[in-house]
Design an enzyme around this catalytic site. Structure first.
Site, PDB file in Angstrom:
ATOM      1  N   HIS A 141      18.598  36.378  47.506  1.00  0.00           N
ATOM      2  CA  HIS A 141      18.482  35.018  48.045  1.00  0.00           C
ATOM      3  C   HIS A 141      19.777  34.273  47.736  1.00  0.00           C
ATOM      4  O   HIS A 141      19.878  33.537  46.759  1.00  0.00           O
ATOM      5  CB  HIS A 141      17.283  34.317  47.408  1.00  0.00           C
ATOM      6  CG  HIS A 141      16.980  32.974  47.972  1.00  0.00           C
ATOM      7  ND1 HIS A 141      15.750  32.383  47.837  1.00  0.00           N
ATOM      8  CD2 HIS A 141      17.718  32.083  48.673  1.00  0.00           C
ATOM      9  CE1 HIS A 141      15.751  31.189  48.410  1.00  0.00           C
ATOM     10  NE2 HIS A 141      16.952  30.993  48.927  1.00  0.00           N
ATOM     11  N   HIS A 143      23.002  31.876  49.198  1.00  0.00           N
ATOM     12  CA  HIS A 143      23.661  31.028  50.189  1.00  0.00           C
ATOM     13  C   HIS A 143      25.154  31.335  50.146  1.00  0.00           C
ATOM     14  O   HIS A 143      25.800  31.158  49.110  1.00  0.00           O
ATOM     15  CB  HIS A 143      23.431  29.550  49.877  1.00  0.00           C
ATOM     16  CG  HIS A 143      22.010  29.116  50.029  1.00  0.00           C
ATOM     17  ND1 HIS A 143      21.592  28.255  51.030  1.00  0.00           N
ATOM     18  CD2 HIS A 143      20.902  29.415  49.311  1.00  0.00           C
ATOM     19  CE1 HIS A 143      20.288  28.049  50.915  1.00  0.00           C
ATOM     20  NE2 HIS A 143      19.846  28.747  49.871  1.00  0.00           N
ATOM     21  N   HIS A 226      13.292  28.903  57.545  1.00  0.00           N
ATOM     22  CA  HIS A 226      13.472  27.820  56.573  1.00  0.00           C
ATOM     23  C   HIS A 226      12.894  26.531  57.123  1.00  0.00           C
ATOM     24  O   HIS A 226      13.079  26.206  58.297  1.00  0.00           O
ATOM     25  CB  HIS A 226      14.956  27.632  56.250  1.00  0.00           C
ATOM     26  CG  HIS A 226      15.201  26.820  55.018  1.00  0.00           C
ATOM     27  ND1 HIS A 226      14.985  25.462  54.968  1.00  0.00           N
ATOM     28  CD2 HIS A 226      15.632  27.179  53.780  1.00  0.00           C
ATOM     29  CE1 HIS A 226      15.281  25.015  53.756  1.00  0.00           C
ATOM     30  NE2 HIS A 226      15.675  26.043  53.013  1.00  0.00           N
ATOM     31  N   HIS A 253      10.911  30.360  53.781  1.00  0.00           N
ATOM     32  CA  HIS A 253      10.824  29.151  52.957  1.00  0.00           C
ATOM     33  C   HIS A 253       9.897  28.220  53.735  1.00  0.00           C
ATOM     34  O   HIS A 253      10.252  27.725  54.796  1.00  0.00           O
ATOM     35  CB  HIS A 253      12.223  28.541  52.786  1.00  0.00           C
ATOM     36  CG  HIS A 253      12.257  27.252  52.038  1.00  0.00           C
ATOM     37  ND1 HIS A 253      13.251  26.966  51.117  1.00  0.00           N
ATOM     38  CD2 HIS A 253      11.455  26.159  52.048  1.00  0.00           C
ATOM     39  CE1 HIS A 253      13.054  25.761  50.617  1.00  0.00           C
ATOM     40  NE2 HIS A 253      11.971  25.254  51.186  1.00  0.00           N
ATOM     41  N   HIS A 279      10.820  31.327  47.218  1.00  0.00           N
ATOM     42  CA  HIS A 279      10.327  30.097  46.575  1.00  0.00           C
ATOM     43  C   HIS A 279       8.823  30.113  46.328  1.00  0.00           C
ATOM     44  O   HIS A 279       8.147  29.101  46.505  1.00  0.00           O
ATOM     45  CB  HIS A 279      10.709  28.862  47.397  1.00  0.00           C
ATOM     46  CG  HIS A 279      12.180  28.607  47.448  1.00  0.00           C
ATOM     47  ND1 HIS A 279      12.937  28.395  46.312  1.00  0.00           N
ATOM     48  CD2 HIS A 279      13.047  28.536  48.487  1.00  0.00           C
ATOM     49  CE1 HIS A 279      14.205  28.209  46.660  1.00  0.00           C
ATOM     50  NE2 HIS A 279      14.297  28.301  47.967  1.00  0.00           N
ATOM     51  N   HIS A 327      19.615  19.616  50.221  1.00  0.00           N
ATOM     52  CA  HIS A 327      18.879  19.443  51.473  1.00  0.00           C
ATOM     53  C   HIS A 327      19.293  18.191  52.239  1.00  0.00           C
ATOM     54  O   HIS A 327      18.541  17.683  53.068  1.00  0.00           O
ATOM     55  CB  HIS A 327      17.376  19.487  51.203  1.00  0.00           C
ATOM     56  CG  HIS A 327      16.932  20.844  50.769  1.00  0.00           C
ATOM     57  ND1 HIS A 327      16.733  21.873  51.657  1.00  0.00           N
ATOM     58  CD2 HIS A 327      16.740  21.363  49.534  1.00  0.00           C
ATOM     59  CE1 HIS A 327      16.406  22.958  50.987  1.00  0.00           C
ATOM     60  NE2 HIS A 327      16.411  22.674  49.704  1.00  0.00           N
ATOM     61  N   ASP A 367      19.269  31.835  44.676  1.00  0.00           N
ATOM     62  CA  ASP A 367      19.412  30.651  45.532  1.00  0.00           C
ATOM     63  C   ASP A 367      20.793  30.037  45.317  1.00  0.00           C
ATOM     64  O   ASP A 367      20.946  28.827  45.203  1.00  0.00           O
ATOM     65  CB  ASP A 367      18.305  29.640  45.248  1.00  0.00           C
ATOM     66  CG  ASP A 367      18.059  28.680  46.407  1.00  0.00           C
ATOM     67  OD1 ASP A 367      18.674  28.871  47.471  1.00  0.00           O
ATOM     68  OD2 ASP A 367      17.264  27.740  46.251  1.00  0.00           O
TER      69      ASP A 367
END
Length: 573
Positions: A141, A143, A226, A253, A279, A327, A367
């Protein structure tokens, strides 16, 4: 029969059967279950290298050539820690793969030498005596926000990254997605220079099968759903339909705000099909507050990320600012603030610890840069295990040592993410035939600072001293890239994992990259029962008002840790 004391034997050859080793400064102890390279009943023929030692011409080194099948490298007398056991052995590597686990040496002068571990003049030696060997970690996971995460990952013992992104774009900072074949091609090109295996996730947030298939042909090994792109029931069903057609995994997600449905609606849309539930945790997102209830589902592969690992006195406070940034939220907007606060629940974060220790959450990932830290996957896994031992005591089957608990936790970042993403044929464990992605640890630094990171049989990262010193050990000793991390070596020692459809569609020929493209195995038959040491399915109920968590009817008390091992003792900053 001459005898040797255990302390003297350990000094000469490393610990053996029945000896225990502490992992870093934790309360975790491992006990060697078997010694395949020597030890009680087999002592006297151990293969060790050095002045006046065994691996010399016509002694421990045979005259057999590489053409006769000798390994390229042998790691001597190392303690293997893997999901399948804790054993001491010599480990051979040839053509970048693990070729033998047993006793190495010269069969002309030594008894019991494994036929694939005959040491010849073309064999390199790495001294594993007194050290621990694990499979390279898989962060499932990630990014892909900045390329520097590659160095952080390698320096911590990670050898495979699965995730998505295009750089510091808002979509990538939030959602782990590399959208479309153009971006996929550019990211695969960019990854050529890194000695890491990569797997990219395309965007699955669409009901267009054509758009998803285009990305799978373009190099995505799976698809990501997501909530920031809309994880609606229709999207979930469409993505899983494409997954069943192509064999790829869907990582999801879910919908924190429960706008398009609640956790039951998401499970209904999944419809008993396999899915990797990112998650499944206390604060990372997904259906609030009860996303963790999916751990009881047989077809859901649950994972959690490291910012909440383990629950400490600082966890909740740290999360609010992280979440606002990740976010694209504005703290001046009440609705944005309420969204963030709904995701940060100390009671569910505390329950996440327990669910990991029960083996109900099967995978730990980072993450990376989107609330998690790529270089702390391994460290935070073992911190969690330590906290749980202190709080819950020994697991069933553990007594003098914590072998069961250690096998459970090492599986969370090695074999289980490999199984979930269709990579286990190639990586994820220390087993013959697999890619030699291995991490060598000094026990005192286990889980904190790898001694060596071996990528496809080649040393790619190491703790190394001053390059202008007369020996390798003078300070400053830092994790530094080695020859396996430079030039054309990464293209030879690492893979790009893609769907079989991409291979069939000619992607390797279109991109003409140096790094090999390897097709994943189908993920569609993988269930919770396949998660090694982590297949528990307890009933989890979370009160929607108080957020109190009950596991199999028992109320969980969320007790944050105030002190951790593997922390300030090892780091200046």
């Amino acid at each position: 029969m001459p005898e040797i004391s255990r302390p003297a034997y350990a000094d000469l050859f490393g610990p053996t059967t029945g000896d225990r080793i502490r992992l870093a400064d934790t309360d975790l102890l491992i006990e060697i279950e078997e010694d395949r390279s020597g030890g009680p009943g087999l002592a006297g023929d151990e293969a060790v290298f050095g002045g006046g030692k065994v691996i010399r011409e016509s002694m421990g080194q045979a005259r057999a050539t590489r053409a006769d099948g000798t390994p390229d490298t042998v790691i001597t007398g190392v303690v293997i820690v893997d999901h399948w056991g804790i054993v001491k052995a010599d480990v051979g590597m040839r053509d970048g793969r693990i070729t033998g686990i047993g006793k190495a040496g010269n069969p002309d002068t030594m008894d019991g030498v494994h036929p694939d571990l005959v040491i010849g003049p073309e064999t390199e030696i790495i001294a594993g005596n007194g050290r621990i060997l694990t499979a390279g970690a898989i962060d499932a996971h990630v990014h892909l926000i900045c390329p520097q995460i590659a160095d952080e990952a390698l320096g911590s013992g990670i050898t495979t990254l699965v995730g998505g992104g295009t750089g510091p774009a808002e979509g990538s900072k939030a959602t782990t997605v590399t959208p479309g074949p153009w971006h996929l091609a550019r990211m695969l090109e960019a990854m050529e220079e890194y000695p890491l295996n990569f797997g990219l996730l395309g965007k699955g947030n669409t009901v267009s099968h054509d758009a998803m298939l285009s990305q799978i042909r373009g190099g995505a090994l799976g698809l990501k759903l997501h909530e920031d792109w809309g994880s609606t029931p229709a999207v979930i069903d469409a993505a899983l339909t494409v997954a069943d057609r192509t064999g790829v995994q869907i990582a999801i997600h879910t919908d924190t705000l429960n706008e398009a449905g609640f956790v039951g609606d998401t499970l209904a849309a999944i419809g008993g099909r396999g899915i990797h539930a990112y998650h499944t945790e206390g604060a990372g997102g997904g259906h609030a507050p009860d996303i963790m209830s999916v751990v009881s589902e047989p077809h859901v592969l649950p994972s959690s990320t490291n910012p909440t690992r383990p629950f400490t006195v600082n966890t909740a406070e740290e999360h609010l600012d992280m979440l606002m940034v990740c976010h694209h939220l504005n703290p001046a907007v009440p609705e944005d603030l309420a969204f963030a606060e709904s995701r940060i629940r100390p009671s569910t974060i505390g329950a996440e610890d327990i669910l990991h220790d029960l083996g109900a959450i099967s995978i730990i990932s980072s993450d990376a840069q989107a609330m998690g830290r790529v270089g702390e996957v391994i460290m935070r896994t073992w911190q969690t295990a330590h906290v749980m031992k202190r709080r819950r005591g020994a697991l069933p089957g553990d007594g003098r040592a914590d072998n069961h608990r250690v096998r459970r936790y090492v599986a969370k970042y090695t074999i289980n993410p490999a199984l979930a993403q269709g990579l286990a044929r190639e990586i994820g464990s220390v087993e013959t035939g697999k890619l030699a992605d291995l991490v060598l640890w000094e026990p005192a630094f286990f889980g904190v600072k790898p001694h060596l990171v071996i990528k496809g049989g080649q040393i790619a990262y190491a703790q190394m001293g001053d390059a202008n010193a007369s020996i390798p050990t003078p300070q400053p000793i830092l994790p530094r890239p080695m020859f396996g991390a430079i030039g054309r070596a990464p293209a030879s020692n690492s893979f790009n994992f893609v769907a079989p459809l991409a291979i069939e569609d000619g992607l390797p020929e279109r991109l003409s990259l140096g790094k090999r493209f390897v097709a994943i195995e189908s993920t569609r038959g993988v269930t919770k029962a396949d998660m090694r040491e982590n297949d528990a399915r307890p009933r989890v109920r979370i009160d929607p008002d108080s957020f109190a968590v009950h596991i199999d009817g028992e109320l969980v008390e969320a007790t944050p840790a105030a002190e951790l091992p593997m922390a300030q003792r090892y780091f200046l900053f």
